[in-house]
Motif scaffolding. Sequence first.
Motif, mmCIF file in Angstrom:
data_model
loop_
_atom_site.group_PDB
_atom_site.id
_atom_site.type_symbol
_atom_site.label_atom_id
_atom_site.label_comp_id
_atom_site.label_asym_id
_atom_site.label_seq_id
_atom_site.Cartn_x
_atom_site.Cartn_y
_atom_site.Cartn_z
ATOM 1 N N PRO C 111 -16.038 133.545 27.378
ATOM 2 C CA PRO C 111 -15.426 134.779 26.885
ATOM 3 C C PRO C 111 -15.808 135.088 25.438
ATOM 4 C CG PRO C 111 -13.777 133.401 27.949
ATOM 5 C CD PRO C 111 -14.992 132.568 27.781
ATOM 6 N N ILE C 112 -15.981 134.033 24.642
ATOM 7 C CA ILE C 112 -16.373 134.261 23.245
ATOM 8 C C ILE C 112 -17.802 134.790 23.193
ATOM 9 C CG2 ILE C 112 -16.830 133.108 21.047
ATOM 10 C CD1 ILE C 112 -14.513 131.254 21.646
ATOM 11 N N VAL C 113 -18.653 134.224 24.009
ATOM 12 C CA VAL C 113 -20.053 134.666 24.060
ATOM 13 C C VAL C 113 -20.121 136.130 24.507
ATOM 14 C CG1 VAL C 113 -22.217 134.334 25.310
ATOM 15 C CG2 VAL C 113 -20.992 132.356 24.421
ATOM 16 N N ALA C 114 -19.350 136.457 25.536
ATOM 17 C CA ALA C 114 -19.349 137.836 26.043
ATOM 18 C C ALA C 114 -18.817 138.798 24.994
ATOM 19 C CB ALA C 114 -18.505 137.914 27.321
ATOM 20 N N SER C 154 -26.713 130.958 18.581
ATOM 21 C CA SER C 154 -25.638 130.687 17.618
ATOM 22 C C SER C 154 -24.426 130.062 18.313
ATOM 23 C CB SER C 154 -25.241 131.956 16.858
ATOM 24 O OG SER C 154 -24.864 132.976 17.749
ATOM 25 N N ALA C 155 -24.199 130.423 19.573
ATOM 26 C CA ALA C 155 -23.104 129.801 20.316
ATOM 27 C C ALA C 155 -23.378 128.315 20.513
ATOM 28 C CB ALA C 155 -22.904 130.487 21.658
ATOM 29 N N ALA C 156 -24.634 127.982 20.817
ATOM 30 C CA ALA C 156 -25.003 126.566 20.975
ATOM 31 C C ALA C 156 -24.730 125.818 19.678
ATOM 32 C CB ALA C 156 -26.471 126.440 21.374
ATOM 33 N N VAL C 234 -36.524 127.757 20.590
ATOM 34 C CA VAL C 234 -36.632 126.296 20.348
ATOM 35 C C VAL C 234 -35.446 125.812 19.503
ATOM 36 C CG1 VAL C 234 -37.974 124.556 19.103
ATOM 37 C CG2 VAL C 234 -39.140 126.189 20.605
ATOM 38 N N ILE C 235 -35.143 126.548 18.444
ATOM 39 C CA ILE C 235 -34.013 126.162 17.578
ATOM 40 C C ILE C 235 -32.715 126.158 18.384
ATOM 41 C CG2 ILE C 235 -32.610 126.884 15.585
ATOM 42 C CD1 ILE C 235 -35.179 125.678 14.669
ATOM 43 N N GLY C 236 -32.526 127.177 19.210
ATOM 44 C CA GLY C 236 -31.330 127.232 20.050
ATOM 45 C C GLY C 236 -31.254 126.047 20.992
ATOM 46 N N ALA C 237 -32.389 125.693 21.585
ATOM 47 C CA ALA C 237 -32.424 124.541 22.499
ATOM 48 C C ALA C 237 -32.101 123.257 21.746
ATOM 49 C CB ALA C 237 -33.794 124.446 23.161
#
Lengths: 321, 255, 263
Positions: C111-114, C154-156, C234-237
């Motif tokens: 829900p936060i991501v959405a 950013s969520a990750a 890549v950074i997100g991963a």
Amino acid sequence: MTSPAVEVESLSRWFRAGKQRVEALSRVSFQIEPGSIVALLGANGAGKTTMAKILATLLLPSAGSARIFGHDVVREAAACRRLASVVFGGERGLYPQLSGRDNLRFFGMLAGVNRREGRHRVPILLEQVGLSGAADRRVETYSKGMKQRLHIAIGFLPRPQLLLLDEPTVGLDPLEAERLRGAIDQARQEGVSVLLTSHYLLDVERLADRVLLLDRGSIREDLHLTDFIRRAGYAAVVTVRGSGCMPRLDDPPPGISLANEPTGSGSGWEVTLRVQEWSPDVFAQLATLFATSQVTDVQVREVRLEEAFAQAASQHSGSRG
Amino acid sequence: MAVTEVFVTSARHQMAVVRAHPLFLVLGILQPLALLLVMFFARNRPIGAQATAIATAVLLMSYWGATVWQGAGILRRERSNGTLGASMRGVRSPVLVLAGKSLGATLLPALLTAATVATTLALLRTPVTIAAPGWYLLGLVSAILSGTAMGLLLCSLFLLTRFGPQLASALLYPVFLLAGLLIPPDFLPPAVRWLGWFVSLRWAQQFLVSAAGGAPDLGSLGLVGILTCGYIIGGVAAFRRIDHLVRSRGNLELG
Amino acid sequence: MSWAEWWWRLALVARIGEREHRAANPWRISLTTTWPRSLLQCLFFTVLGRVLGGEPGQAYAFIGSIAIVIALFTLGEMCDVPMRDRWSATFYRLRSGRIPVPMLYAVRAWPIVAEAALVGLCCTIVVGLLTGQGELTLQLLTLFPVYLLLVFTSAAAGLAAAAVGLFGRAGADVIIANLGLYLIIAASGALIPPGRLGWLDTLGAVLPMSHGLRAIRGQLAGQPWLIELLLEVVIGACWAAAGIVAYSVLVSRVRRTDHDKVT
């Protein structure tokens, strides 16, 4: 041959408190046979909850081993979790802003309850613990007793083979507590093994087959319930009241002893005696003892578990000096 | 116990409460540092009077953040700790106690912000000139008192709802936009510029910048005072309303 | 467990996540306070950009401000997802459950991501129009999938950072959430162009959103941008991997130290 439900061998657990090492459990060993209820008694801080956490695979032991139906709690934690369920109870451990039903469904799912079973059993369990009417209310609106009942429902939902119950009747009124004892007894009849920790000795008296006394991290006693109760040193307490002169009790017969000094006021007196063991002679001996007295009332009660516990606890604290 | 003693004791108590939670580090260090970095490196590096104005604005913005997050949440936190009853039913005037707490809640972050701004400017080798330091200090004190009064008002309002944190965060940027701190009023549409008149920080910024320039604008200082009085009146009225609600409903579960 | 069983479990986790989020943030509160706050924040930084650098400054800041409001959710609010288990003392149930903790939190955070994505979109349209940047708004809308990528990266990072504060000192979650947010403001290139402060650029290189923002600006300027886009992925991963490791280590540590305060 079936594995014991619980097999604990030389289990120890210590914690660091600054530079000091605090031993919560010290070389504890015991077994629980399948389908039996074992009570773990001990004062606050004795290590009961630490033991429950280790068996629930929430905490690693520092030394020794523990097995749930043959599965090691350290190396086979997932297998243990499928077999055992723990109820810690209390005001926390639930999502306050979600409903009771949501909490039960979610934690049941985490514990391995599948969709079909969850759909079938959730309403049944809510009914069994008396929360059907409040199931869709937020948990933060529940009373202490209601939260405790929800914890118990969560514990029973995955149909565990081993139930670890930590103070399960805390916060419950007498009727609810009796209902819970009935449910635990029913579970035992269905073959579920139970490790029960409780300060309410009535729970232990009504349910336990065996008693383990934990004192400062070590098992001091491991006895069947009836044997443990006999540790009090007597089988019954007789209270005799009368009027007129105080009876002379300087030399009670063997097997009968004074519990405390006789008390008397102007019009009457009261004497409390302990009977070591029942036999046909006891009645005759009591009759002889009060032959010349004017007895107005006699009350007999069985020895209570509290008295055995107090006796055992003082014996062990005395032995430490 | 004298009035000042109650006020000071309450302020010191609240400073200890604030010190126990690291939020004051966010308000006193992270926020002003981030804003200063943006203002000094996003475009041409400001110097002289412009740098002073920016430093003053960042100081006031962080102070407003502290007012909203620390000061306005005092009563809400007391309710969740179970200490609200004692605060409202004590022998001492609860309004006085709350006013002291409101000051204490924002003083520590304010001092930390000042230290952060001074250190950052020193590291950036950007001197700040304050021609009338006495007036400048008076301006800062006025801003702090105004923030205390605003905290008193917001405290009571936030107690009426369980969504205080959301409300608090919603109050930050309207003031940042309207108060003419980093964004001059000329950059706003004329239709909304007048809203900034009711924000005491706007007048505080004007006074402080003028004091730094050597020509203190006393009119602005006067407006800070008038608005502060308005906040105090509103704050006391809101608090009395809360007190009445508590007595008539018989509990402190207000939202 | 079969796929259908997994699917059902994750759907239940998602449903619980939504209910938790809405209980703490009902729609009437989101629409009257949280969302307007995001709009005003985006507006503030955009107008600040104009104050500092005229129309080019405004355009630069507008692109970055959208990322900042997204970060408000994905970094600022993300800490609440695991912290709820600390506040309710329910972490022990999660770590002894059938679903791995990192997966549980990732799904529960949806829900936060959405909301981050929705608010980002609203800010793009509303603030863009309010500040007279219609053409840029349309361009950014066609590039909105890149902003969606920034939501996930950013969520990750937000979830990974939250692990650090989960059983740390009281208030550690507040520090972490705000530190993340202010790092994005200062070091991701959202408002400060790269090349102004070397150490800031170095820091920004490992933060989510930095490369994504460069990709957006690069595309708008007609320059190569795919490499920056890939770097963002890549950074997100890497942050996602860091999160998995962090929670796994946390679960293992808590099992040794009993720090999740079951009783």
